[in-house]
Each structure stands twice: as C-alpha cells, then as structure tokens.
Design a protein around this motif. Sequence first.
Motif, PDB file in Angstrom:
ATOM      1  N   LYS A 292      36.812 -41.487  26.779  1.00  0.00           N
ATOM      2  CA  LYS A 292      35.500 -41.088  26.266  1.00  0.00           C
ATOM      3  C   LYS A 292      34.517 -42.250  26.363  1.00  0.00           C
ATOM      4  O   LYS A 292      33.376 -42.102  26.809  1.00  0.00           O
ATOM      5  CB  LYS A 292      35.661 -40.686  24.800  1.00  0.00           C
ATOM      6  N   GLN A 293      35.030 -43.406  25.974  1.00  0.00           N
ATOM      7  CA  GLN A 293      34.162 -44.588  26.023  1.00  0.00           C
ATOM      8  C   GLN A 293      33.737 -44.892  27.441  1.00  0.00           C
ATOM      9  O   GLN A 293      32.577 -45.170  27.725  1.00  0.00           O
ATOM     10  CB  GLN A 293      34.888 -45.792  25.441  1.00  0.00           C
ATOM     11  N   GLY A 294      34.729 -44.768  28.378  1.00  0.00           N
ATOM     12  CA  GLY A 294      34.438 -45.017  29.783  1.00  0.00           C
ATOM     13  C   GLY A 294      33.364 -44.042  30.288  1.00  0.00           C
ATOM     14  O   GLY A 294      32.406 -44.430  30.957  1.00  0.00           O
ATOM     15  N   GLN A 295      33.536 -42.801  29.894  1.00  0.00           N
ATOM     16  CA  GLN A 295      32.587 -41.769  30.304  1.00  0.00           C
ATOM     17  C   GLN A 295      31.174 -42.132  29.843  1.00  0.00           C
ATOM     18  O   GLN A 295      30.212 -42.048  30.598  1.00  0.00           O
ATOM     19  CB  GLN A 295      33.032 -40.433  29.675  1.00  0.00           C
ATOM     20  N   ARG A 296      31.115 -42.562  28.582  1.00  0.00           N
ATOM     21  CA  ARG A 296      29.798 -42.885  28.018  1.00  0.00           C
ATOM     22  C   ARG A 296      29.147 -44.027  28.782  1.00  0.00           C
ATOM     23  O   ARG A 296      27.968 -43.998  29.107  1.00  0.00           O
ATOM     24  CB  ARG A 296      29.950 -43.264  26.546  1.00  0.00           C
ATOM     25  N   LEU A 297      29.978 -45.028  29.114  1.00  0.00           N
ATOM     26  CA  LEU A 297      29.436 -46.171  29.841  1.00  0.00           C
ATOM     27  C   LEU A 297      28.925 -45.742  31.197  1.00  0.00           C
ATOM     28  O   LEU A 297      27.851 -46.155  31.643  1.00  0.00           O
ATOM     29  CB  LEU A 297      30.519 -47.236  30.016  1.00  0.00           C
ATOM     30  N   ARG A 298      29.734 -44.882  31.847  1.00  0.00           N
ATOM     31  CA  ARG A 298      29.316 -44.413  33.174  1.00  0.00           C
ATOM     32  C   ARG A 298      27.992 -43.669  33.084  1.00  0.00           C
ATOM     33  O   ARG A 298      27.083 -43.871  33.885  1.00  0.00           O
ATOM     34  CB  ARG A 298      30.403 -43.501  33.762  1.00  0.00           C
ATOM     35  N   GLU A 299      27.894 -42.823  32.067  1.00  0.00           N
ATOM     36  CA  GLU A 299      26.659 -42.057  31.894  1.00  0.00           C
ATOM     37  C   GLU A 299      25.467 -42.970  31.698  1.00  0.00           C
ATOM     38  O   GLU A 299      24.392 -42.783  32.268  1.00  0.00           O
ATOM     39  CB  GLU A 299      26.788 -41.115  30.693  1.00  0.00           C
ATOM     40  N   MET A 300      25.706 -43.987  30.876  1.00  0.00           N
ATOM     41  CA  MET A 300      24.616 -44.927  30.607  1.00  0.00           C
ATOM     42  C   MET A 300      24.146 -45.599  31.874  1.00  0.00           C
ATOM     43  O   MET A 300      22.959 -45.714  32.154  1.00  0.00           O
ATOM     44  CB  MET A 300      25.070 -45.981  29.595  1.00  0.00           C
ATOM     45  N   ALA A 301      25.127 -46.033  32.692  1.00  0.00           N
ATOM     46  CA  ALA A 301      24.793 -46.718  33.937  1.00  0.00           C
ATOM     47  C   ALA A 301      24.011 -45.777  34.857  1.00  0.00           C
ATOM     48  O   ALA A 301      23.015 -46.170  35.483  1.00  0.00           O
ATOM     49  CB  ALA A 301      26.083 -47.181  34.618  1.00  0.00           C
ATOM     50  N   GLU A 302      24.467 -44.523  34.891  1.00  0.00           N
ATOM     51  CA  GLU A 302      23.825 -43.533  35.745  1.00  0.00           C
ATOM     52  C   GLU A 302      22.361 -43.336  35.335  1.00  0.00           C
ATOM     53  O   GLU A 302      21.451 -43.351  36.162  1.00  0.00           O
ATOM     54  CB  GLU A 302      24.607 -42.213  35.630  1.00  0.00           C
ATOM     55  N   ALA A 303      22.172 -43.210  34.007  1.00  0.00           N
ATOM     56  CA  ALA A 303      20.822 -42.981  33.483  1.00  0.00           C
ATOM     57  C   ALA A 303      19.922 -44.148  33.840  1.00  0.00           C
ATOM     58  O   ALA A 303      18.777 -43.968  34.267  1.00  0.00           O
ATOM     59  CB  ALA A 303      20.892 -42.809  31.967  1.00  0.00           C
ATOM     60  N   LYS A 304      20.483 -45.342  33.704  1.00  0.00           N
ATOM     61  CA  LYS A 304      19.693 -46.532  33.991  1.00  0.00           C
ATOM     62  C   LYS A 304      19.267 -46.531  35.457  1.00  0.00           C
ATOM     63  O   LYS A 304      18.121 -46.810  35.804  1.00  0.00           O
ATOM     64  CB  LYS A 304      20.557 -47.760  33.692  1.00  0.00           C
ATOM     65  N   ARG A 305      20.244 -46.151  36.323  1.00  0.00           N
ATOM     66  CA  ARG A 305      19.990 -46.178  37.752  1.00  0.00           C
ATOM     67  C   ARG A 305      18.879 -45.166  38.092  1.00  0.00           C
ATOM     68  O   ARG A 305      17.933 -45.477  38.808  1.00  0.00           O
ATOM     69  CB  ARG A 305      21.280 -45.829  38.497  1.00  0.00           C
ATOM     70  N   SER A 306      19.021 -43.982  37.540  1.00  0.00           N
ATOM     71  CA  SER A 306      18.046 -42.948  37.906  1.00  0.00           C
ATOM     72  C   SER A 306      16.648 -43.329  37.418  1.00  0.00           C
ATOM     73  O   SER A 306      15.664 -43.111  38.118  1.00  0.00           O
ATOM     74  CB  SER A 306      18.474 -41.602  37.336  1.00  0.00           C
ATOM     75  N   SER A 307      16.604 -43.948  36.248  1.00  0.00           N
ATOM     76  CA  SER A 307      15.277 -44.337  35.742  1.00  0.00           C
ATOM     77  C   SER A 307      14.667 -45.412  36.633  1.00  0.00           C
ATOM     78  O   SER A 307      13.466 -45.425  36.905  1.00  0.00           O
ATOM     79  CB  SER A 307      15.383 -44.822  34.297  1.00  0.00           C
ATOM     80  N   ARG A 308      15.547 -46.304  37.134  1.00  0.00           N
ATOM     81  CA  ARG A 308      15.048 -47.361  38.025  1.00  0.00           C
ATOM     82  C   ARG A 308      14.521 -46.748  39.319  1.00  0.00           C
ATOM     83  O   ARG A 308      13.444 -47.114  39.810  1.00  0.00           O
ATOM     84  CB  ARG A 308      16.174 -48.349  38.306  1.00  0.00           C
TER      85      ARG A 308
END
Lengths: 719, 124
Positions: A292-308
Amino acid sequence: MPFVSEIQRQSDFNHFPSTTPIVIDNGASSFRIGWAGESDPRVIFRNIVQRPRHKATGETVTIVGDHDPSLMKYFDCTRSGPRSAFDGNVVYQFENMEYVLDFGFDRLGATGPEIDHPILITECVCNPVQSRSKMAELLFETYGVPSIAYGVDAAFSYMYNQQLGICDKDGLAICPGFTATHVIPFIDGEPLYKGCCRTNIGGYHVTDSLKQLLSLKYPHHMTQFTWEKVEDLKMEHCYIASDYASEAQLFQKGTKEVEEKTRCWQLPWIPPPTEEPPSEEEIARKAAIKEKQGQRLREMAEAKRSSRINELENEVRGLEFLLHQLVQVSEVDIPSFLSETGYVSKQEIESALTKTTQSLRKAKGERKDDQAETEDHTDATNEKFHLINVPDDMLSPEQIKEKRRQLFLKTTSEGRQRAKQKRYEEELERERRSQLDEERRMENPELYLEELYVKYKELSEKVEQRKRIKTNGGHTNGNNLSGVGRGERLNAAQRERMRLLTTAAFDRGKGEDTFGARDEDWQLYKLMSKDNNDDDDEGPDEDEAELVRLSSRLQDIDPTFVLKSDVQPTEVPKFRPLTKEDFQIVMGVERFRCPEILFHPNWIGVDQTGLDEMTGVSLRRLPSYSDDIAERLTNSVLITGGSCLFPGMRERLEAGIRMIRPCGSPIRVVRALDPVLDAWRGASVYAAASQFTTQTFSRMDYYEKGEDWLRRYQLRYSL
Amino acid sequence: MEPEVIEAELVLPTHLNFKRIQMYEKYPKGQSRGRHWKHLKQILQAENYHNYSSDEPNYVNIESPPSMHPCKKICDITGYEAPYYDPRTTLRYANADIFKVIRSLPNEYVQRYLAMRNAAVVLR
C-alpha cells in the motif's frame, strides 16, 4: 550471622537508681548501650549518622543507625551518605557523636532533665587525649553526666572471658575490629599497653575489598553491591583458608572440591518473553501495508510528473505564442514589446523554447535518439567544420581563430566516436568469451566448475598477497598481522617515508656534515616530500577485475558459492540474549581472598604486619620479656572482636603463632564466647562491681586535674 | 511527615528533654560554621608525642612495624599466586589467560585494580 540492630525504645529508664551506671560500647561499627549488671545491651545500632532531606517538606533531618530501607524512600539521600564519628578507631567528629549519643539515650528511654547516671564508655587503645577530653566535655556539659570511666573494649572482653575461665590471667588478646586490629598482652589480668601493637586493618577493609573485587568482576551489577549487602555476603560466606597458597591452587586447578566451595548468588532475573515467529496472517498484513505504501509513493511520483508536464506544456505554448506575435511586430519595436516579458531578443526566446521542449520530452520519458543525433552529426560535420580544409593564408585572423576552435571540436567529437566504437567491440568480445565459456561448461560442467574454483582461489590469494605487501612492506612475520602497534597503521610506502625522515633527523650532525655534496642527496627531499601512496600499477587492477568477474560467474553457476569477503563479517559476535547465568554472582577465591588481608595487609597497600606476625611483635615489645612469660602468654591467646567470626580464624592463628614460636612451646588459641558482645558484657560486669566508683572521674576532677592527668588516666581492670 | 515514618520514630527529634544544651543551641541554623573538628592526623600532631618519653605507649608508637616477610604476590584479578608481572599495566597475573584479560582491560579498570593495593597512579 547477619547484622543485629535493636532499636526498640526502652520504657524502664526511671526504674534505675541514679547510682546504676550506663555502659556504652562505642565501637566504630556499632554502638551498644545498656545498664550495668545486665547480661545484654538494651540498644544496638550501627554507629552512623545520615542527614538527608525529607522529600515532602524539604527539611534536613537526622537519622541515626540503620533503618528499614523501605522507609528511606521518603528521604533524599543523594547529597549526604552515612557518616561516622570515627576516623580510624578514634572519635573525631563530635557533632556526629552527639547525634549518636542522643539517639542512644533516647532509645534507652531517658526523659529527665539530664542523664543522672555514671557512664562507662569504651575507647580505643591509647586514645589521644584530645578525643578523650572532648568526649568527657560532651558528656558532662551536654548530658549532665555525674561521672565517667573510659575502658578498652578488648580488655573488657578478655576480663570477661577470664572470669568465665576461658583464658588465663596472663595471656594475649587478639582483637581484629572494624577499622583496626590490636594485640594486647595481659599480665595478672592487667593490659600492658607497652607491649600492645595495632595494625590499621579490620572488617571495614575486608568488606571494602570484597565490594571492589565484585564490582570489578561484575561491572553490570555494580548497583547490587551496596555496602550493607556486601557486608552480609562477607559475614555469610567469607572464611579464612588454612593455607592461602594451597587453597588458591585448588581453585586454579578447578577440582571437584572447588565446586562445593564456590558460592553463587542469583540476582533477580526474569526470563525474557520468547518471541514467536510471526504468523502467516501477520506476514500477509505486513506485506499488504508495504504494498500500500509503495502504491502511494508511486501515485505521488506520477502526480508530480504529470503536473510538471502540464507546466512545461503551458510554458511551451506561451513561448510559441510569443514568437508568433513577434513575427507581426516590426524589428524596431521588439525591445519595447519584449520588455514586459523579461526576454531581450528573439534568439533568447527561441533557445528557451528548445530548452523547455527538451525537458518536456525528458519528462514524458522519451529518450533522445542517440543514433539520429550521430547521423545528424555526420551530415552536419562538413558544413559545421567548413573552415578546416581551407588553408590558413586564405583566411582572415578572425576566421583563423574560428578554424582553431572547429579543429578542436572536431577532434574531441572524433575521440568520443572512437571510444564508443571501442566499447562496442569490447562488448562483442565479452559476449564471445562468455559464449565460449558456456560451451565449455556444457561439455563438462564439473570440470569447468573445478577449474573456475582453482582460478578463483589463485587470483584471490594473489590479490590478498598484494594487499598485505602494501600494508606490511613485505615483512611477513606473523606478528604483524595480529599486533596493534603503531607500525601497522602505516602502509609500506608511508613507513619508508617515516624511516627516511627519522634517519634524516638523527643521522645528521654525527661527524662531518657532507649532505648536499653529491647531487643524489637532494633526491631525498623528493622522496620525503609526499606520501608516495599512488597505488598505481595496472596489472593488479586487471587481476581484481578478473576476480570480480570470476566470483560473479561462480555465483551464477554455483548456488553454494560464498564470497570470501562475505565470510568475515559473520564472525562479529551477535547480540546474545541475557541468560540466567549472566545474573549470577559467583564467589570463589574471593571468599577467602578478602579476609586474608588481615594476615597480609600489604595486599591492600597497608605496610604493616599481619595478624600472626603481630603476636611476635607484641611479645618482643614487652618490657619484661622472658621465655617464661612468652610461653605463659601464648598459652592463653584470646581472639575477640567482630572480624574473628570468620570460620578457620582460630586454626589459622594457631598455625601462624606456632611458626614464630620455638618448637614445642605450648600454644593455645581460644575464641571468646561471643566475640561481638563480650566487650559490652565485660564492661557491664565491671561497672556493676562495687569498686567501680573508684575508677570514675567526676566533672570536678576533669576540670581540676587538667589534661596531663587525663592523658595518664587508665582503668584498673582487676579490682 | 508520613505516618509510617513517624510510627518508626526514624527521625531524631530536634529537642530532647535530657539534654542541657540542645543541638539547635549549639549549632544555630543558618550560621556557617566552617570545619569545627580536626582530622586524626591533626589530632595526633597536636598531641605532641615527641615531648613525652618514648617508653610510654601512645597512639602512634603502638602501631605495628612493616612486615619482616616478603610480600606474597597474588594475581590482581583472580587472587591466585602470581609469578608474572605486566610491565605495561604493572598488574600481577597468574597465567596467559589472565594476561589476555589484563591487556583487554580498559585503563580505568586497571587503575581500579591497582588502587585496591594502593598502587594506582594518582594525579594531583
């Protein structure tokens, strides 16, 4: 025998007529007070004073003697430990003495305006007159005592035992006390202080050395060794060996007997709860949480990337729009138009645009196509480096400069190309070799593995050897590896340098100084100037690379293969759970080593004779020494005092005295009936006798007769 | 004061009927008194024993002399007979195993072992 403390308040103080003396045995370890003529002291307590602060109210209070430790929790004892009125065996702090006397009289039940009873109090042998007069002053002035008598505890004990027929009128009293040990000769029932001798060692030192030894042996349980506890241990377990050396040898050999002689004290110990291996559910739960934690981290990274990406796209759009607008603006108006945007020229905007698009592409995860770029390069090379092939004389100075730049750029890019080519070829070569390897393995797997191992071993040894030589400078004497001198910290080159420096420092100045006459001399400075630690040569590096390759290969093929370097760290001691044995205090040699200091004061740094030798010293000191008297004295040796309670004391002393006396002389060593209380009992009997009043001195005497009289004051024991 | 403390009569009362001069009169509170007693050494010095005949026994001359026998050497750690002596720590030891122990001891412990026989290095 545990320490006895009797501090019940007595109620019958007023029943005694004022002629009945109060008897006090004022020992350095314990204070005993009672009535003359009685068989036992009424009140006994440890001769110590504590002045802790009461935690609730904050006032400083006085506590005398030993008390229930559970009650001491209400007091803050951190700033004042137990204090004694004694320095050695002499009373020197009369403030503490007064507290002790207060407590003693209080518990004896005193209520009247003063203590209206004669007092017999013990003192040490040859008490300094200052201590005597201070004590007399205290008793007369503060307590209103009518008369005082001073006596020596050991003498009272001897007298008491003599009356009971245990020892003769002529004899020796050996009295190992708390802080000092005395030997006093008696003739006709009178102590002869001229023949007396004192060694400043006693039960205190025994306990102290036991405490030190145990806390050094068990540093983790240091807090367990309180004075009281160690005192108890001493009284319970210590004994005197009949022959120290042979007893110690017994322990050194570790025979069966020794096991019986070894005492073990088990400290409170609770076995730690055994940890059960986590259940399946637990593992699954933990894995789920992790996932679950890994998933959350991945999601966070994804969100950051898309915003960039979003941001960059916006920027690109803005820049494109700006360029678009610029086209419509005339050349002249550009600066004024751009002043708001922060850009200066069109080129700048363009470069910014390319930069942003590049980073956009990167953010989107598209790799720059290397191949395309190189092709680009080859196409562009000719036009990029158009000046290179033009001869110099056809160019202007500016163009020559440009040409040089192009030349430089071209060579570097070509170099890069070549390196890439080489890498590629190497890759091919490696592949080819591994192919070959694989084929050979397929032919005969066992042989192949064996060969590989042999090669690996050889190589690793070689590398190891090299390392050793580097640190030890080739002197492979085994000592160097285990020792930890300062030589081992430097490697060979550094050591060579140190050698040069030291020889340069010390050899110069001997005879004629010819340094510098030859040119080679100056080479020295070059050698000294730096640590020559360029660990150069490529050969070994190749070895190491080969070693790495081999080990990785071995790891691939053989699952049982363990890297050599991996083996060493496992030797580091792992955390060991504490066991019952870790909470055991084992007393072996200590049981007889500590009391042995009574016989060998040298062991704790007191340079005086021990118990057995003291007898000889005492006999020699007698003014009227004759063999006859000495024989009579040694025929009746009484041991008394707290430290003679150790088992084996009597036998050991008898053997010790036999050694210093001529062969065949009669020797009889007896122990007092009760080594601890006999002094008080003797004093009680003495004070109850009718002639006691002739031995006391009153307040008037004290002030009229003066100090010199007090100095010579001595009780007559045989009345 | 807690009831059980009073019950046990742990604390010495400040006023005692049988005393002519109370403790608080002798040593009034809040007054710094300094040291009002002498150490044994000072007491003995003030005794002026040298003014008296040495035949008379006194506190100093009844002390026993140093031993005539050579001091038995025992291992500082174990108490066994110690034939050896470590020049680095100056500890005595019985055998090689104990020597290993000695060499692994931190200096503080070495000094404490030495202090037990009054041989520690004292820095003043």
